[in-house]
Design a protein around this motif. Structure first.
Motif, PDB file in Angstrom:
ATOM      1  N   GLU A   1      -5.319  11.458 -22.897  1.00 13.19           N
ATOM      2  CA  GLU A   1      -6.722  11.114 -22.656  1.00 13.19           C
ATOM      3  C   GLU A   1      -6.798  10.230 -21.416  1.00 13.19           C
ATOM      4  N   VAL A   2      -7.721  10.547 -20.519  1.00 11.78           N
ATOM      5  CA  VAL A   2      -7.864   9.790 -19.288  1.00 11.78           C
ATOM      6  C   VAL A   2      -9.335   9.519 -19.000  1.00 11.78           C
ATOM      7  N   MET A   3      -9.545   8.519 -18.151  1.00 13.66           N
ATOM      8  CA  MET A   3     -10.893   8.171 -17.693  1.00 13.66           C
ATOM      9  C   MET A   3     -10.941   8.322 -16.181  1.00 13.66           C
ATOM     10  N   VAL A   4     -12.087   8.753 -15.679  1.00 14.19           N
ATOM     11  CA  VAL A   4     -12.290   8.874 -14.241  1.00 14.19           C
ATOM     12  C   VAL A   4     -13.245   7.779 -13.793  1.00 14.19           C
ATOM     13  N   LEU A   5     -12.806   6.986 -12.821  1.00 14.45           N
ATOM     14  CA  LEU A   5     -13.645   5.929 -12.264  1.00 14.45           C
ATOM     15  C   LEU A   5     -14.102   6.328 -10.870  1.00 14.45           C
ATOM     16  N   PRO A   6     -15.325   5.933 -10.454  1.00 18.78           N
ATOM     17  CA  PRO A   6     -16.189   4.930 -11.099  1.00 18.78           C
ATOM     18  C   PRO A   6     -17.161   5.473 -12.140  1.00 18.78           C
TER      19      PRO A   6
ATOM     20  N   GLU B   1     -15.056  19.977 -17.128  1.00 17.02           N
ATOM     21  CA  GLU B   1     -15.542  20.050 -15.750  1.00 17.02           C
ATOM     22  C   GLU B   1     -16.465  18.864 -15.482  1.00 17.02           C
ATOM     23  N   ILE B   2     -15.853  17.755 -15.113  1.00 12.50           N
ATOM     24  CA  ILE B   2     -16.625  16.560 -14.784  1.00 12.50           C
ATOM     25  C   ILE B   2     -16.565  16.332 -13.280  1.00 12.50           C
ATOM     26  N   ASP B   3     -17.476  15.529 -12.779  1.00 15.67           N
ATOM     27  CA  ASP B   3     -17.576  15.299 -11.344  1.00 15.67           C
ATOM     28  C   ASP B   3     -16.474  14.343 -10.900  1.00 15.67           C
ATOM     29  N   VAL B   4     -15.517  14.863 -10.142  1.00 18.76           N
ATOM     30  CA  VAL B   4     -14.422  14.062  -9.601  1.00 18.76           C
ATOM     31  C   VAL B   4     -14.308  14.379  -8.114  1.00 18.76           C
ATOM     32  N   SER B   5     -14.177  13.351  -7.282  1.00 17.32           N
ATOM     33  CA  SER B   5     -14.083  13.575  -5.846  1.00 17.32           C
ATOM     34  C   SER B   5     -13.056  12.623  -5.242  1.00 17.32           C
ATOM     35  N   ARG B   6     -12.778  12.815  -3.938  1.00 19.53           N
ATOM     36  CA  ARG B   6     -11.832  11.971  -3.226  1.00 19.53           C
ATOM     37  C   ARG B   6     -12.269  10.503  -3.327  1.00 19.53           C
ATOM     38  N   GLY B   7     -11.303   9.628  -3.601  1.00 19.51           N
ATOM     39  CA  GLY B   7     -11.610   8.212  -3.738  1.00 19.51           C
ATOM     40  C   GLY B   7     -11.780   7.774  -5.180  1.00 19.51           C
ATOM     41  N   ASP B   8     -11.937   8.727  -6.102  1.00 15.41           N
ATOM     42  CA  ASP B   8     -12.019   8.375  -7.512  1.00 15.41           C
ATOM     43  C   ASP B   8     -10.636   8.029  -8.053  1.00 15.41           C
ATOM     44  N   MET B   9     -10.602   7.397  -9.217  1.00 18.44           N
ATOM     45  CA  MET B   9      -9.338   6.962  -9.811  1.00 18.44           C
ATOM     46  C   MET B   9      -9.239   7.493 -11.237  1.00 18.44           C
TER      47      MET B   9
ATOM     48  N   VAL C   1      -7.402   9.894  -6.494  1.00 23.40           N
ATOM     49  CA  VAL C   1      -7.615  11.297  -6.135  1.00 23.40           C
ATOM     50  C   VAL C   1      -7.697  11.425  -4.616  1.00 23.40           C
ATOM     51  N   GLN C   2      -6.789  12.230  -4.067  1.00 22.83           N
ATOM     52  CA  GLN C   2      -6.726  12.436  -2.624  1.00 22.83           C
ATOM     53  C   GLN C   2      -7.562  13.634  -2.180  1.00 22.83           C
ATOM     54  N   TYR C   3      -7.557  14.681  -2.997  1.00 29.22           N
ATOM     55  CA  TYR C   3      -8.176  15.934  -2.566  1.00 29.22           C
ATOM     56  C   TYR C   3      -8.514  16.774  -3.788  1.00 29.22           C
ATOM     57  N   VAL C   4      -9.652  17.462  -3.737  1.00 22.73           N
ATOM     58  CA  VAL C   4     -10.053  18.388  -4.793  1.00 22.73           C
ATOM     59  C   VAL C   4      -9.651  19.793  -4.375  1.00 22.73           C
ATOM     60  N   ILE C   5      -8.860  20.464  -5.192  1.00 24.80           N
ATOM     61  CA  ILE C   5      -8.345  21.788  -4.855  1.00 24.80           C
ATOM     62  C   ILE C   5      -9.146  22.857  -5.597  1.00 24.80           C
ATOM     63  N   ARG C   6      -9.844  23.685  -4.832  1.00 25.33           N
ATOM     64  CA  ARG C   6     -10.576  24.845  -5.340  1.00 25.33           C
ATOM     65  C   ARG C   6     -10.208  26.050  -4.491  1.00 25.33           C
ATOM     66  N   PRO C   7      -9.183  26.822  -4.871  1.00 24.48           N
ATOM     67  CA  PRO C   7      -8.759  27.963  -4.048  1.00 24.48           C
ATOM     68  C   PRO C   7      -9.892  28.962  -3.840  1.00 24.48           C
ATOM     69  N   GLN C   8     -10.087  29.373  -2.587  1.00 22.95           N
ATOM     70  CA  GLN C   8     -11.086  30.389  -2.267  1.00 22.95           C
ATOM     71  C   GLN C   8     -10.392  31.752  -2.307  1.00 22.95           C
TER      72      GLN C   8
ATOM     73  N   VAL D   1     -12.783  -0.954   5.149  1.00 23.56           N
ATOM     74  CA  VAL D   1     -11.636  -1.203   4.278  1.00 23.56           C
ATOM     75  C   VAL D   1     -11.153   0.125   3.716  1.00 23.56           C
ATOM     76  N   LYS D   2      -9.844   0.379   3.844  1.00 23.12           N
ATOM     77  CA  LYS D   2      -9.223   1.571   3.259  1.00 23.12           C
ATOM     78  C   LYS D   2      -8.353   1.131   2.104  1.00 23.12           C
ATOM     79  N   HIS D   3      -8.780   1.504   0.883  1.00 27.90           N
ATOM     80  CA  HIS D   3      -8.075   1.107  -0.338  1.00 27.90           C
ATOM     81  C   HIS D   3      -7.703   2.373  -1.095  1.00 27.90           C
ATOM     82  N   THR D   4      -6.433   2.611  -1.325  1.00 26.13           N
ATOM     83  CA  THR D   4      -5.909   3.875  -1.863  1.00 26.13           C
ATOM     84  C   THR D   4      -6.562   5.030  -1.086  1.00 26.13           C
ATOM     85  N   THR D   5      -7.318   5.887  -1.766  1.00 26.14           N
ATOM     86  CA  THR D   5      -7.957   7.011  -1.075  1.00 26.14           C
ATOM     87  C   THR D   5      -9.440   6.769  -0.840  1.00 26.14           C
TER      88      THR D   5
END
Length: 432
Positions: free
Chosen positions: A270-275, A308-316, A239-246, A350-354
């Motif tokens: 079906e998907v899983m969000v890490l971590p 609506e689960i908690d997902v942010s930049r850097g998650d997979m 995940v690079q960016y969370v989009i919430r249009p204002q 260390v920069k790994h993916t996002t």
């Protein structure tokens, strides 16, 4: 602005035209930039003003021929010195395939630029001068391409015109390189004798080398199979960016933008969000051109989830039953790119993916000699352009795969915290 000839049209109506990314590598003056210029010229990818400018500069320099290398050596310092310093990207197409070329430097002090150019390549061209044969940079670049898991390698024995198209010279270089390549992890190797300056064996087979029975370079580039090189693991979507249009008209849109690293994503999956480990399903996939039925590498998309689960930049985002194990202890091969050496105990970012994490070097297992592939287990540090195996401990978990299985989720860069300089490129061997 008018072109030298009509642009090559995409004539394949069935399916989309493939895209091949390839990088050039090799020692100084082996003819990498000239080869790219020749490919652009022979595929009619140049405009008249581009060719006229190159002819004018060639004449001003006193060249007795049109120096096609000037098409890629765009920096003033490059043209003045007749060398390539920065990575230059060029684009061309044939009826069968589209191409992105990364023209990388040959000087040893610019090895880091070569690593950058080859890191996303499907194929690498390693050029050697037929007069000089295999030199240290030839071995170094072939070894780096092997480490970077570039799936296809082409050795171009260039400047055959300067050795009178002698088959014995070609055979000697082939024997030496194949002996060295046998020690590397190269899955597909092709060797082609060429003259980039004159166009021998570039776009068409050369009459000057009847003893060579293989394809021309362009034919090989058009037909090399790359589809099966990707998706060696299931879905990986950093995940690079969370989009919430204002916006007052769009009040409930929440999407997660990024580039698909591997696998295929479809609405309803079906998907899983890490971590976090939370699971949900994909509600929809959006692009700049509207919704799509599926997303695959290297598409950049926005994924919407049903819950609506908690997902942010850097998650997979991944599959529930095929997920990377979050890891903080990393074993990796690194190519060191800084004048200040790497030492055990040093701290970096260390920069790994996002995802970004702080890390400490816990150990240096060995330094590799690129010529002999000897492992120096007594090495206390890694200097500029050295390659070695290290152990890292990160402050937060990384959702990592082994580099041999996924070049995106298995690769990372190391950044100096004080200067913010990129000091190394790493390839994960093991993560726990």
């Amino acid at each position: 602005m008018t072109a030298v000839a009509e642009p090559v049209a995409e004539t394949r109506s069935a399916g989309r035209v493939d895209l091949l990314r390839f990088a050039t590598a090799g020692s100084v003056d082996d003819g990498k930039s000239t080869l790219i210029g020749r490919l652009l010229y022979d595929t009619k990818s140049l405009f008249e003003d581009q060719l006229e400018a190159v002819e004018a500069v060639s004449a001003a320099r006193g060249d007795e021929y049109t120096n096609l290398a000037l098409l890629t050596d765009g920096l003033r310092a490059e043209r003045e010195q007749g060398i390539t310093i920065d990575v230059a990207y060029r684009y061309f197409a044939t009826p069968r395939r589209k191409f992105i070329i990364a023209d990388t430097p040959g000087h040893i002090q610019y090895t880091r630029n070569m690593v950058t150019g080859a890191s996303t390549a499907d194929l690498a061209l390693v050029l050697v001068d037929a007069r000089k044969g295999i030199v240290e940079q030839s071995r170094r670049h072939a070894f780096l391409c092997s480490l970077l898991r570039v799936p296809h390698l082409v050795l171009c024995v260039n400047k055959m015109d300067l050795v009178d198209f002698d088959q014995a010279v070609y055979d000697r270089i082939v024997d030496e390189f194949t002996s060295f390549a046998a020690k590397l992890d190269i899955t597909d190797l092709a060797i082609i004798p060429i003259s980039a300056l004159n166009g021998d064996n570039i776009a068409t087979r050369s009459a000057n080398m009847p003893w060579y029975e293989g394809p021309s370079l362009l034919h090989h580039l058009e037909h090399v199979h790359i589809a099966s090189d990707r998706n060696l693991v299931d879905v990986r979507f950093p995940v690079q960016y969370v989009i919430r249009p204002q916006s007052t008209t769009v009040t409930d849109y929440r999407g997660y933008a990024g580039q698909v690293a591997s696998g295929i994503l479809k609405p309803g999956d079906e998907v899983m969000v890490l971590p976090s480990g939370l699971t949900t399903r994909i509600a929809g996939i959006d692009t700049a051109d509207g919704p799509v039925a599926e997303a695959f590498p290297p598409m950049s998309v926005t994924v919407r989830l049903e819950d609506e689960i908690d997902v942010s930049r850097g998650d997979m985002i991944c599959r529930p039953h095929n997920a990377p194990t979050p890891a903080q202890d990393i074993e990796a091969l690194v190519c060191w790119m800084d004048d200040k050496p790497l030492t055990v105990g040093a701290k970096y970012t260390v920069k790994h993916t996002t995802r970004t994490a702080r890390a400490i070097v816990k150990g240096l297992q060995y330094r590799l000699d690129v010529n002999t592939l000897h492992r120096d287990e007594t090495a206390a540090q890694l200097g500029l352009n050295d390659i070695g195996r290290i152990r890292l401990r990160t402050t937060v978990p990384l959702m990592a795969d082994e580099y041999r299985r996924n070049r995106t989720t298995g690769g990372f860069i190391i950044i100096d915290e004080a200067s913010n300089r990129t000091v190394a490129a790493g390839m994960i061997i093991e993560a726990a």
